[in-house]
Scaffold this motif. Structure first.
Motif, PDB file in Angstrom:
ATOM      1  N   ASP A  28      81.685   6.678 -20.677  1.00 47.86           N
ATOM      2  CA  ASP A  28      81.185   6.066 -21.902  1.00 47.86           C
ATOM      3  C   ASP A  28      81.463   6.921 -23.136  1.00 47.86           C
ATOM      4  N   GLY A  29      82.519   7.760 -23.077  1.00 47.31           N
ATOM      5  CA  GLY A  29      82.862   8.596 -24.218  1.00 47.31           C
ATOM      6  C   GLY A  29      84.350   8.587 -24.493  1.00 47.31           C
ATOM      7  N   ASP A  30      84.719   8.976 -25.724  1.00 49.19           N
ATOM      8  CA  ASP A  30      86.117   8.911 -26.160  1.00 49.19           C
ATOM      9  C   ASP A  30      86.956  10.106 -25.719  1.00 49.19           C
ATOM     10  N   GLU A  31      86.320  11.231 -25.413  1.00 50.32           N
ATOM     11  CA  GLU A  31      87.051  12.474 -25.246  1.00 50.32           C
ATOM     12  C   GLU A  31      87.665  12.567 -23.854  1.00 50.32           C
ATOM     13  N   ALA A  32      88.919  12.222 -23.723  1.00 47.83           N
ATOM     14  CA  ALA A  32      89.644  12.426 -22.475  1.00 47.83           C
ATOM     15  C   ALA A  32      90.449  13.718 -22.579  1.00 47.83           C
ATOM     16  N   ARG A  33      90.588  14.420 -21.473  1.00 43.76           N
ATOM     17  CA  ARG A  33      91.206  15.743 -21.487  1.00 43.76           C
ATOM     18  C   ARG A  33      92.304  15.841 -20.439  1.00 43.76           C
ATOM     19  N   LEU A  34      93.428  16.389 -20.840  1.00 42.59           N
ATOM     20  CA  LEU A  34      94.550  16.615 -19.937  1.00 42.59           C
ATOM     21  C   LEU A  34      94.301  17.910 -19.167  1.00 42.59           C
ATOM     22  N   LEU A  35      94.217  17.818 -17.832  1.00 41.02           N
ATOM     23  CA  LEU A  35      93.897  18.991 -17.024  1.00 41.02           C
ATOM     24  C   LEU A  35      95.123  19.728 -16.523  1.00 41.02           C
ATOM     25  N   ASP A  36      96.209  19.046 -16.308  1.00 42.12           N
ATOM     26  CA  ASP A  36      97.432  19.702 -15.839  1.00 42.12           C
ATOM     27  C   ASP A  36      98.585  19.188 -16.680  1.00 42.12           C
ATOM     28  N   ALA A  37      99.120  20.049 -17.539  1.00 47.61           N
ATOM     29  CA  ALA A  37     100.175  19.655 -18.465  1.00 47.61           C
ATOM     30  C   ALA A  37     101.563  19.841 -17.889  1.00 47.61           C
ATOM     31  N   ASP A  38     101.672  20.234 -16.610  1.00 45.96           N
ATOM     32  CA  ASP A  38     102.999  20.311 -15.998  1.00 45.96           C
ATOM     33  C   ASP A  38     103.653  18.933 -16.004  1.00 45.96           C
TER      34      ASP A  38
END
Length: 759
Positions: free
Chosen positions: A111-121
Motif C-alpha cells: 500500500d505504498g509507492d516506494e519500490a526498491r531495486l535490490l539487485d542491480a546486476d
C-alpha cells in the motif's frame, strides 16, 4: 551501494547491430538499460555413498551488494511486475519488475509507492521467495539471459547478497521451498553421477529400474515404459560438453557429447552456519524440485519427471524412502503442500481425471500412503494454481475457465478419513467454506499467501494491461502503487490495447479447437483483413487473453491476429494435450490450416493475405505449416523453432530431450517418424519468404535450427533472414531486445502482406 559498472542502468548510447558478410543475418547487442501407488520403499540416491566421487555441496559465497534506490535512471513508465512473494507480515512484497528494461528483483509495500531495486546486476531474475522468518529473499537469475540459472539470497534491506548454488561454470540451479522456520532454502543443482549407477542402498548399488516407475506414462511413451532419451542415459555435466559435427546431407548441425549428470536437492543455510543437507538425488531426471516440507521436518514433497509425466513424491527424510507417488498436472511447479499435522498432503493433480483438481492424500505415521480423494474439482476446467494459507487450514485456488482465471478462497477440511480407501467420491469428502473473489483482469499468474488468510497478493495479467501485482484484502482488489497503471499499458500508442474475442474452430477430423481473435482498430465490420496466425509454444501452452506487445504492434499496422489453440494445448483436458503425441502430430499441423480456414470462412481474414508466426514449438509449427501448406501463407516468422527434430535432439539439453521424446518420438527408435515430422525433410516445398529469430544463448532449441532453415530457403532462391538477439536464451527478457524483435517481425509481415502477391 549504488549499481556497479556491470549494471546496465549506468550505460549510455543505443544498442548496436552487426551483420554477417552476406548482410542477411543480423546480430543484436542490447542497449544498456536500467496412476497412484502406495507403500513405496524405494530409496532416493545419496551421492557420495559407495565411494562415488562428487563435487562438494553448495556453499554460500558472499557477493558485492548491488541494491539501488527506487529512483533508478531510465525508469520505464510501462513496465510489468510479477512473481510476488510476501514477507511474514504480509504488507511487503518481493517481486520481479522490468522497469529498468531487465527483469530484476524489487521490493515494495502493498500500500505504498516506494519500490526498491535490490539487485542491480543485469542478469534477468526468474523466481523469488521470501523466507518465512523474514530474514532473506531467495531468487533465481539467468546469467547472460541464457538457460543455465543460479540461486542467490539477499537481505530485505539489500545487504548481504550471496550466491547459494549454480556459480560454477556450466552449472545450473533453481529454487525450491524454504524450511518452515526459514533456517534453510531448498535448491536443485546439477551434479555428477557415476555412469550406470544412480543410487546406493544398504546392500550396494541399486539399479535405475528399481526406482518407482512414473505414475502415468501416457499412450505414446507407454509403448515400452518410461519416456526417456536413449534408453535412460544419465543426464550430463555441462562443463564436460565437447562439440562435434553431425552431417545430415548437405547441412550440418552441432551435437554434443556429455558426461553423466544428476539433479540433486539440497537444503542450504544462507548464513553458511550449517552444512548443506542432501534431500534427494536422481540421475537422468529432467526435473526435481522440493515443493514443501512438513512442519515437523519429517517429510518432503518433491516434484519430478518430464512434461506429460510429472509426479509428486512423498519422501521420508530420515531414510530417504519414497512412501508414495501420484501423477500431478503440468504447468505451475508448486504442486501443493502439507497440512499442519503432516498427515495430509494437498496436491494439484489430474490423476485419473481429464482436468486437474485439488487432491487430498492421507499419510500414516511413517508417511505410508493410506488413501486419496478429490477435495475440490470442476468438471470442465483445470485447477491451475494452488497456494496454501500460512496456517495450512485453507487455500487459494485459481481455476482456468476457457482461458480466463476464476479465483476462490476456501477452507480445507479439518478432518479427513484414514481408512484404506484409495479414492473417495468428491461428494463424500467434507467440504470447507469457499468464496469467489472478483478480479479486475482476466488471468492470474501467481498467488502469494500473506499473514491475513483473507488478503492474498496476486499477479494479474489482462488483455488491456501490463502484468501487475494486486492486493486482495477481504475481496477488494487493490493495485499496488508501484505496478504500472492501466492507462500506461502502451505509452505513446496510437490506439488502446485490443480486447480479443474467442473463436472455436473445428479440426478436419472433427476435434473442437479454440483460440482468441484480435481485430485491428478501425476495421469495418465484415471487412476481411490481412491476418497473422500466431502459434504458441509448449506444445502444452495455452493462448490467454493477456496483453501481448507483439500483437499490439501488429494490430497497429492494420493486421488482425488470430492466436489459436491447436491440439496439444493445455486448458482443454488431458486427452486434448495428448492428442498430438507421436504420429498424431501430423494432425496438429493440419489444425493450423483448419484455423486459417475458419477465420476466412467467418469473414474475418483475407485468404490472400495470411501470415503464420510462432515461438518455440510454435516456431516449429510455423516452419511445418509453410512446407505442408505452401500455398496458404504469404510469409512466416519462426522464433526459436525446431527445423529438424533429429538435429534438435542432438543439440538440445538432455532433460529437454527426455520430455521431447515423450512428445515427438524417440531419437533412436523413431528416427523415421522424426524425419517425417521435420520441416527440413520437406523444405523443397517452401514457396514464401521466411524470417527466423533466435536468442544467441538458447540451449533448449539451439540456434542451428534456425540457421539451417534460413540457409535452405536461400539456397532455393527465397528471401530469408535470421535475427539473432544477443544476451538472450529461449525466452526474450530484455526490453530492448523484445522491442527490436516485435518491430522487425511486424515490418517483415507488413511488407509481405501488403505487397502485390507474386504470380
Amino acid at each position: 551501494m549504488a549499481a556497479d559498472a556491470r549494471n546496465p542502468l549506468t550505460g549510455t548510447g543505443p544498442g548496436t547491430q552487426g551483420a554477417v558478410p552476406d548482410g542477411r543475418e543480423r546480430r543484436h547487442a542490447p542497449a544498456p538499460a536500467g496412476g497412484a501407488r502406495q507403500g513405496h520403499a524405494a530409496r532416493l540416491s545419496l551421492p557420495g555413498e559407495g565411494g562415488a566421487a562428487v563435487r562438494p555441496a553448495p556453499e554460500p559465497v558472499l557477493l558485492t551488494d548491488t541494491y539501488a534506490p527506487h529512483d533508478v535512471p531510465q525508469r520505464l513508465v510501462a513496465h510489468g511486475c510479477w512473481y510476488p512473494s510476501a514477507d511474514p507480515g504480509g504488507r511487503n512484497v518481493a517481486f520481479i519488475c522490468d522497469r529498468t528494461g531487465v527483469p530484476q528483483l524489487w521490493t515494495g509495500p502493498v500500500d505504498g509507492d516506494e519500490a526498491r531495486l535490490l539487485d542491480a546486476d543485469p542478469d534477468p531474475v526468474t523466481e523469488v521467495s521470501w523466507s518465512p522468518d523474514g530474514r532473506w529473499i531467495a531468487y533465481t537469475t539467468a546469467p547472460g539471459g541464457g538457460e543455465l540459472t543460479r540461486v542467490l539470497c539477499v537481505r530485505p534491506d539489500g545487504t548481504g547478497r550471496r550466491l547459494l548454488a549454480g556459480g560454477e561454470p556450466g552449472a545450473s540451479a533453481y529454487l525450491g521451498r524454504w524450511a518452515p522456520d526459514g533456517s534453510a532454502v531448498a535448491v536443485t543443482v546439477t551434479e555428477p553421477a557415476p555412469p550406470g549407477e544412480i543410487r546406493t542402498g544398504p546392500d550396494g548399488p541399486v539399479a535405475a529400474a528399481d526406482l518407482p516407475a512414473p505414475a502415468h506414462t501416457g499412450d505414446w511413451a507407454g509403448r515400452d515404459g518410461r519416456a526417456v532419451l536413449l534408453g535412460g542415459a544419465p543426464l550430463t555435466v555441462t562443463s564436460a560438453v565437447r562439440e562435434t559435427t553431425v552431417i545430415h546431407g548437405p547441412r550440418t548441425a552441432t551435437a554434443r557429447e556429455h558426461g553423466p549428470r544428476a539433479l540433486a536437492v539440497y537444503l542450504v543455510d544462507p548464513e553458511g552456519a550449517q552444512a548443506p543437507e542432501l534431500v534427494a538425488s536422481e540421475a537422468g531426471a529432467p526435473t526435481l524440485r522440493l515443493c514443501a516440507l512438513s512442519r515437523d521436518g519429517r517429510f518432503a514433497l518433491l516434484r519430478r519427471g518430464p512434461r506429460g509425466n510429472r509426479e509428486a513424491l512423498v519422501v521420508r527424510r530420515s531414510d530417504r524412502t519414497v512412501t508414495g507417488a501420484v501423477r500431478v498436472a503440468d504447468g505451475d511447479p508448486w504442486i501443493g503442500g502439507f497440512a499442519p499435522d503432516g498427515r495430509t498432503v494437498w496436491l494439484r493433480s489430474d490423476h485419473d481425471r481429464e482436468f486437474a483438481a485439488l487432491l487430498a492424500v492421507r499419510l500414516g505415521p511413517r508417511g505410508e500412503w493410506l488413501g486419496q480423494w478429490p477435495a475440490a474439482a470442476r468438471p470442465d476446467c483445470d485447477l491451475e494454481l494452488l497456494t496454501l494459507r500460512r496456517d495450512g487450514l485453507g487455500a487459494v485456488l485459481s481455476w482456468n475457465v476457457r482461458g480466463v482465471s476464476e479465483l476462490e478462497i476456501t477452507e480445507l477440511p479439518g478432518e479427513v478419513p484414514e481408512g484404506g480407501v484409495t479414492v473417495r467420491p468428491a461428494a463424500e469428502v467434507p467440504a470447507g467454506a469457499s468464496r469467489g473473489v472478483p478480479l479486475p483482469h482476466e488471468v492470474v499468474t501467481r498467488v502469494a499467501a500473506t499473514a491475513d488468510p483473507d488478503a492474498p497478493v496476486v499477479a494479474l495479467s489482462g488483455s488491456r494491461r501490463r502484468p501487475g501485482v494486486w492486493w486482495l484484502p477481504h475481496g477488494t482488489a487493490l493495485r499496488t502503487p508501484w505496478s504500472s497503471r492501466d492507462e500506461d499499458a502502451v505509452p505513446d500508442a496510437g490506439h488502446p490495447p485490443v480486447r480479443p474475442f474467442p473463436l472455436r474452430p473445428v479440426a478436419r477430423d472433427g476435434l473442437p479447437l479454440g483460440g482468441w481473435y484480435y481485430r485491428a482498430p478501425g476495421r469495418a465490420p465484415g471487412e476481411p483483413a490481412p491476418c497473422v496466425l500466431h502459434l504458441h509454444g509448449g506444445p502444452e501452452d495455452q493462448e490467454r487473453p493477456v496483453l501481448q506487445t507483439l500483437y499490439h504492434e501488429l494490430l497497429g499496422r492494420g493486421l488482425d491476429v488470430f492466436a489459436p489453440d491447436v491440439r496439444g494445448s493445455s486448458g482443454y483436458g488431458r486427452s486434448f494435450v495428448d492428442a498430438d503425441l507421436g504420429t498424431r502430430r501430423f494432425a496438429a499441423i493440419e489444425d493450423v490450416a483448419a484455423c486459417a480456414a475458419h477465420a476466412v470462412v467467418a469473414g474475418l481474414a483475407d485468404p490472400q493475405r495470411l501470415a503464420v508466426m510462432g515461438r518455440s514449438y510454435g516456431g516449429y509449427l510455423t516452419m511445418a505449416s509453410l512446407v505442408w501448406h505452401p500455398e496458404l501463407f504469404r510469409t512466416g516468422v519462426a522464433v526459436c523453432g525446431m527445423s529438424d527434430l533429429t538435429t534438435f535432439f542432438a543439440g538440445t539439453e538432455p532433460w529437454i530431450a527426455e520430455s521431447a521424446a515423450h512428445k515427438y518420438g524417440h531419437p533412436e527408435r523413431d528416427q523415421d517418424l522424426l524425419r517425417a515430422l521435420s520441416p527440413m525433410s520437406r523444405v523443397d516445398a517452401l514457396r514464401v519468404p521466411v524470417l527466423a529469430v533466435h536468442g544467441e544463448h538458447d540451449t533448449n532449441v539451439p540456434v542451428g535450427e534456425s540457421r539451417q532453415f534460413v540457409r535452405a530457403a536461400r539456397e532455393r532462391g527465397l528471401e530469408a533472414e535470421l535475427l539473432l538477439l544477443r544476451q538472450e536464451g529461449h525466452d526474450f527478457r530484455r526490453a530492448d531486445n523484445r522491442r527490436l524483435f516485435r518491430r522487425t517481425a511486424a515490418d517483415w509481415i507488413q511488407r509481405h502482406l501488403t505487397s502485390r502477391p507474386v504470380a
